[in-house]
Write a protein that holds these residues in place. Sequence first.
Motif, PDB file in Angstrom:
ATOM      1  N   GLU A 133       0.837  -1.190   0.000  1.00 34.83           N
ATOM      2  CA  GLU A 133       0.000   0.000   0.000  1.00 34.83           C
ATOM      3  C   GLU A 133       0.878   1.249   0.000  1.00 34.83           C
ATOM      4  O   GLU A 133       2.025   1.214   0.455  1.00 34.83           O
ATOM      5  N   ASP A 134       0.317   2.348  -0.484  1.00 33.17           N
ATOM      6  CA  ASP A 134       1.064   3.604  -0.625  1.00 33.17           C
ATOM      7  C   ASP A 134       1.108   4.329   0.715  1.00 33.17           C
ATOM      8  O   ASP A 134       0.282   5.179   1.009  1.00 33.17           O
ATOM      9  N   THR A 135       2.079   3.990   1.559  1.00 33.90           N
ATOM     10  CA  THR A 135       2.196   4.627   2.873  1.00 33.90           C
ATOM     11  C   THR A 135       2.768   6.039   2.769  1.00 33.90           C
ATOM     12  O   THR A 135       2.572   6.851   3.676  1.00 33.90           O
ATOM     13  N   TYR A 136       3.466   6.329   1.678  1.00 37.36           N
ATOM     14  CA  TYR A 136       4.030   7.678   1.504  1.00 37.36           C
ATOM     15  C   TYR A 136       2.915   8.714   1.438  1.00 37.36           C
ATOM     16  O   TYR A 136       2.968   9.767   2.085  1.00 37.36           O
ATOM     17  N   THR A 137       1.875   8.436   0.641  1.00 36.13           N
ATOM     18  CA  THR A 137       0.762   9.381   0.521  1.00 36.13           C
ATOM     19  C   THR A 137       0.039   9.536   1.852  1.00 36.13           C
ATOM     20  O   THR A 137      -0.363  10.646   2.226  1.00 36.13           O
ATOM     21  N   ASP A 138      -0.132   8.429   2.600  1.00 39.80           N
ATOM     22  CA  ASP A 138      -0.779   8.519   3.910  1.00 39.80           C
ATOM     23  C   ASP A 138       0.034   9.388   4.863  1.00 39.80           C
ATOM     24  O   ASP A 138      -0.517  10.217   5.593  1.00 39.80           O
TER      25      ASP A 138
END
Length: 286
Positions: A194-199
Motif C-alpha cells: 500500500e502507498d504509505t508515503y501518501t498517507d
Amino acid sequence: MPIHVQSATENHSIQFHQYHLEDMGRVRVKKVCELEDREIAQSEIGKGYEYTKDQVVAISDADLRELPLPTAKAIEIQAFVPLDSIDPIQIGEGYYLAPDGAVAAKPYKLLAQALGRSSKVAVAKYAWSGRERLGLLRIRDNVIVLHAMRWPDEIRAPGAVDPPDEKVSKEEIEGALALMESMARDDLDGPEFEDTYTDALAEIIEAKREDRELPEAPEPDKPAQVLDLMAALNESVEKARASRGEDADVHARGKAPKLIKLPNGQLRCRRVDLDAWWSSMEDAAA
C-alpha cells in the motif's frame, strides 16, 4: 472491431501547487507569445514543428487525425508472441479496451476468449498523441488491456552500465536463493504493497493545517558494513521469517528456510526436513 479506451490506472498521489510564501498567493505559469509580448488564450495555441530556425510548420489536430497510416484510426495486430519473450522494460502504462457498440461485441468476445485460452499476447501498432506506437494486448478478467510499449531502438543497451567485477561463492548464491524463498509469495495483496508515503504526507498536511506538532519520522535502519556476507544473509532470512509471523521454533514446524550445512559440506537453501537432517548428522558422527 470498434473500441473505446478507458484508463486502467488512477493517480492517488497528493498534488501540490506553487505559492508565493510571503502572502500565499498562487503562482501560475502564463503562456506568452514571444513576438507580441502578450499573454494568449489556450484557443490561440497549436502545435508546430521547428523545421529550421526561421521556419515553423503548423500541425493541427485534424492533420494528426488524417495521418496516412492504417494505424492512425485502428489498432492493428501484427503478431502473437509468448509474454516472456517481451522484456518488461519495454512495457508502459495500461488502458482497458471496451467494445464500442453492438457490432463490436462478438469480435471483442472472440479475441478476449482466444487470448485468454492462449499462452500468448498480441503485439500491435497504433497511432496516438502524434506518433505511431507499439502496443501489447493481453486479458485481465475477460477485458482486453492495451499496454503501450517502447520501440526496440528506444531501449538503451545495458552496456552503458559497468557492473562490479566481484566474485561470489556458490554458498553465497545459495544463501541469496534462500532469502528469496523466505520472501516468496503468490500475490501482491497486503499492507506492505500500500502507498504509505501518501498517507504519511496527508498526516503532515493535516498537522500543519491544525497547527500542531508534526508526526515523528521513524529512524531508518542504517546499512551496516557487510563483513560476513553469509551471516548477513542468514540474518535477513530470519528477519523475513519473523516479519511473516513464522514460528521462531523451527523444530515445532519441522521445516525451515535457514541455510544448513550438510555432512557433505553443501548448503541446503530451501526448506528442509530437520528430522532427516539431524539423522544424517548423527549417522555422520557415528
